[in-house]
Design an enzyme around this catalytic site. Structure first.
Site, PDB file in Angstrom:
ATOM      1  N   ARG A   4     -12.065   6.658   4.761  1.00 42.54           N
ATOM      2  CA  ARG A   4     -11.786   5.313   5.295  1.00 42.54           C
ATOM      3  C   ARG A   4     -11.688   5.345   6.817  1.00 42.54           C
ATOM      4  NH1 ARG A   4      -7.154   2.046   2.494  1.00 42.54           N
ATOM      5  NH2 ARG A   4      -7.880   0.752   4.195  1.00 42.54           N
ATOM      6  N   CYS A  32       0.884  -1.172   0.000  1.00 50.67           N
ATOM      7  CA  CYS A  32       0.000   0.000   0.000  1.00 50.67           C
ATOM      8  C   CYS A  32       0.922   1.222   0.000  1.00 50.67           C
ATOM      9  CB  CYS A  32      -0.929  -0.024   1.209  1.00 50.67           C
ATOM     10  SG  CYS A  32      -0.164   0.552   2.706  1.00 50.67           S
ATOM     11  N   ASP A  73       0.453   6.230  13.639  1.00 46.93           N
ATOM     12  CA  ASP A  73      -0.779   6.771  13.031  1.00 46.93           C
ATOM     13  C   ASP A  73      -1.015   8.225  13.394  1.00 46.93           C
ATOM     14  OD1 ASP A  73      -2.776   3.716  13.196  1.00 46.93           O
ATOM     15  OD2 ASP A  73      -1.107   4.352  11.937  1.00 46.93           O
ATOM     16  N   LEU A  98       4.785 -12.695   9.257  1.00 48.59           N
ATOM     17  CA  LEU A  98       4.746 -13.082  10.679  1.00 48.59           C
ATOM     18  C   LEU A  98       3.417 -13.753  11.032  1.00 48.59           C
ATOM     19  CD1 LEU A  98       6.421  -9.897  12.225  1.00 48.59           C
ATOM     20  CD2 LEU A  98       7.505 -12.065  11.574  1.00 48.59           C
TER      21      LEU A  98
END
Ligand code: EPZ
Length: 427
Positions: free
Chosen positions: A406, A125, A314, A134
């Site tokens: 989103r 992305c 974030d 993982l």
């Protein structure tokens, strides 16, 4: 594609209701696959990613109902009931997975309950390659047979998944969530070491326990899960979105505003309060949530993103947006993703002074930014442009705002209610 136009210069004042956490809602919805009992989730945010996850679960055969009338008093937050009583399809198709990487969260539950899954590889992305090696290695340790072919993960289990001692080389949020869900129905005990400790991981664990799972060490970096045969009906309220809250804190701060974030408590922002304070922004408890205000100027601060309880990746783009007009310089280092500076060239087009050296960016504060036409590239980069635009001189037009939709529920309504001059320009 919709655009958002912002005329900068207005101080934000008023109340912003914080929605339920996107990154808690998505794994919680996937957890419905673990049982034929009913899972009721409240305070679900109305977001594009939530709709994508709902579509994904429905195509697996989950009976899903969003009660439109079930709004929280804040006017946000819906109640969702999910029941995976008749699952016939075990494939998560590319066209859904490529729009939302969190789709990979159906892998653990499908394997745990149905011993089979065919999930499209998410692909990269904007912010990085974002492998899921993982996740797969841990599931193989639990007895899953995994083959990658034609862009899909083909996974099978002979009998049931077996508990195992898993040690993650890196802290992975959805990796921890996927394995925790797989372990809940596995045979025996699973230990997850170097587990992610994000509040959204804790929220999922607490919901699984309400459903009848046996999980110890919740909130720590070592989780111990003893598998059970089946799970029961449960209801759970999704935690408030600490990243959305932090985003609006930065928006208020850059305008020199004074807002209350309702529906969230101070503890949820514990890992960013200190950095905001260093920058000159006061975040304190208030009657209905958290108050954000600024008495004096903004100061440049150094930030290094880390897994929880460190500074969240974030929130990196949002803090960079804020730092563009701070006094002095800021060094912002991104340690989680390899390409999470997509907001830099766009902020620079608004007059920001930012130099990127590898995984670090040096921001030198300027007096004021100037509005410009800019491009959203990923969810958090987009919102850093909104933050910059709120204080910029003149108009900013942000393209490709589907990225914003989103992760931010009715962003323009929440900001306009606090005095921002912001409007959505329909395509
Ligand atoms: C979750 O993504 C969040 N998404 C992301 O939020 C968040 O940025 C990220 O955690 C880090 O906090 C959801 O919860 C739905 P990771 P996730 O696995 O789980 C590497 C947003 O803006 N890694 O914790 O995909 C990976 O490349 C989104 O809301 C492997 O190498 O992130 C990264 O460098 C963006 N192999 C690091 O670990 C793996 O198998 C952390 O990734 C898994 C991860």
């Amino acid at each position: 594609m919709d655009k958002i136009r912002i005329r900068g210069g207005k101080r934000l004042e008023g109340i912003i209701p914080v929605s339920g956490a996107k990154n808690a809602a998505l794994p919680l919805m996937a957890a419905s696959l673990l049982t034929d009992s009913k899972l009721t989730l409240s305070n679900i945010p109305y977001l594009a990613d939530v709709i994508t996850m709902a579509n994904l679960l429905v195509q697996h055969g989950v009976a899903l109902h969003m009660d439109e009338k079930s709004l929280d008093p804040s006017g946000f937050g819906r109640t969702l009931t999910l029941q995976a009583a008749k699952i016939e399809n075990f494939t998560a198709p590319y066209e859904l997975v490529r729009t939302m990487r969190a789709s990979v969260l159906v892998l653990g539950p499908l394997l745990a309950r149905f011993a089979q899954a065919k999930v499209s590889l998410p692909g990269g992305c904007a912010i990085g390659t974002r492998p899921i090696d993982l996740h797969l290695k841990a599931l193989e340790q639990m007895g899953a047979l995994i083959e990658l072919a034609d862009g899909y993960i083909h996974a099978f289990v002979k009998g049931r998944l077996q508990g195992a001692d898993i040690a993650f080389d890196k802290v992975t949020v959805t990796g921890t969530e996927n394995i925790m869900m797989a372990a809940v129905l596995a045979e025996g005990k699973t230990t997850i070491r170097n587990a992610a400790r994000e509040p959204e991981v804790v929220d999922l664990a607490e919901c699984l326990v309400k459903m009848g799972a046996h999980i110890e060490g919740i909130g720590s970096d070592t989780l111990t899960i003893v598998g059970v045969k089946s799970l029961r009906d449960a209801s759970h309220r999704v935690i408030a979105d600490r990243i959305e809250a932090g985003t609006y804190a930065a928006a208020a701060a850059i305008t020199g505003g004074d807002i209350e974030l309702s529906g969230i408590d101070l503890k949820a922002l514990s890992n960013v309060i200190e950095k905001f304070a260093e920058a000159g922004v006061l975040i304190e408890a208030s009657a209905n949530g958290v108050r954000v205000s600024r008495k004096n100027g903004l100061h440049g601060v150094d930030i290094m993103t880390q897994p929880y309880p460190g500074f969240p990746t974030d929130m990196q783009a949002q803090m960079m947006g804020l730092m563009t007009i701070a006094d002095g310089a800021s060094m912002i280092t991104e340690t989680i993703f390899e390409n999470r500076f997509m907001h830099v060239p766009e902020l620079s087009r608004m007059g920001a002074k930012i130099n990127v050296h590898g995984s670090s960016a040096v921001v030198r504060g300027v007096e004021r930014l100037a509005g410009a036409e800019v491009m959203a590239t990923d969810l958090r980069a987009s919102v850093s442009l909104v933050i910059a635009a709120l204080a910029a001189k003149g108009d900013t037009l942000i393209n490709r705002v589907y990225h914003l939709d989103r992760g931010y529920e009715r962003l323009e309504d929440k900001l306009a209610a606090c005095g921002a001059e912001i409007e959505r320009v329909k395509a």
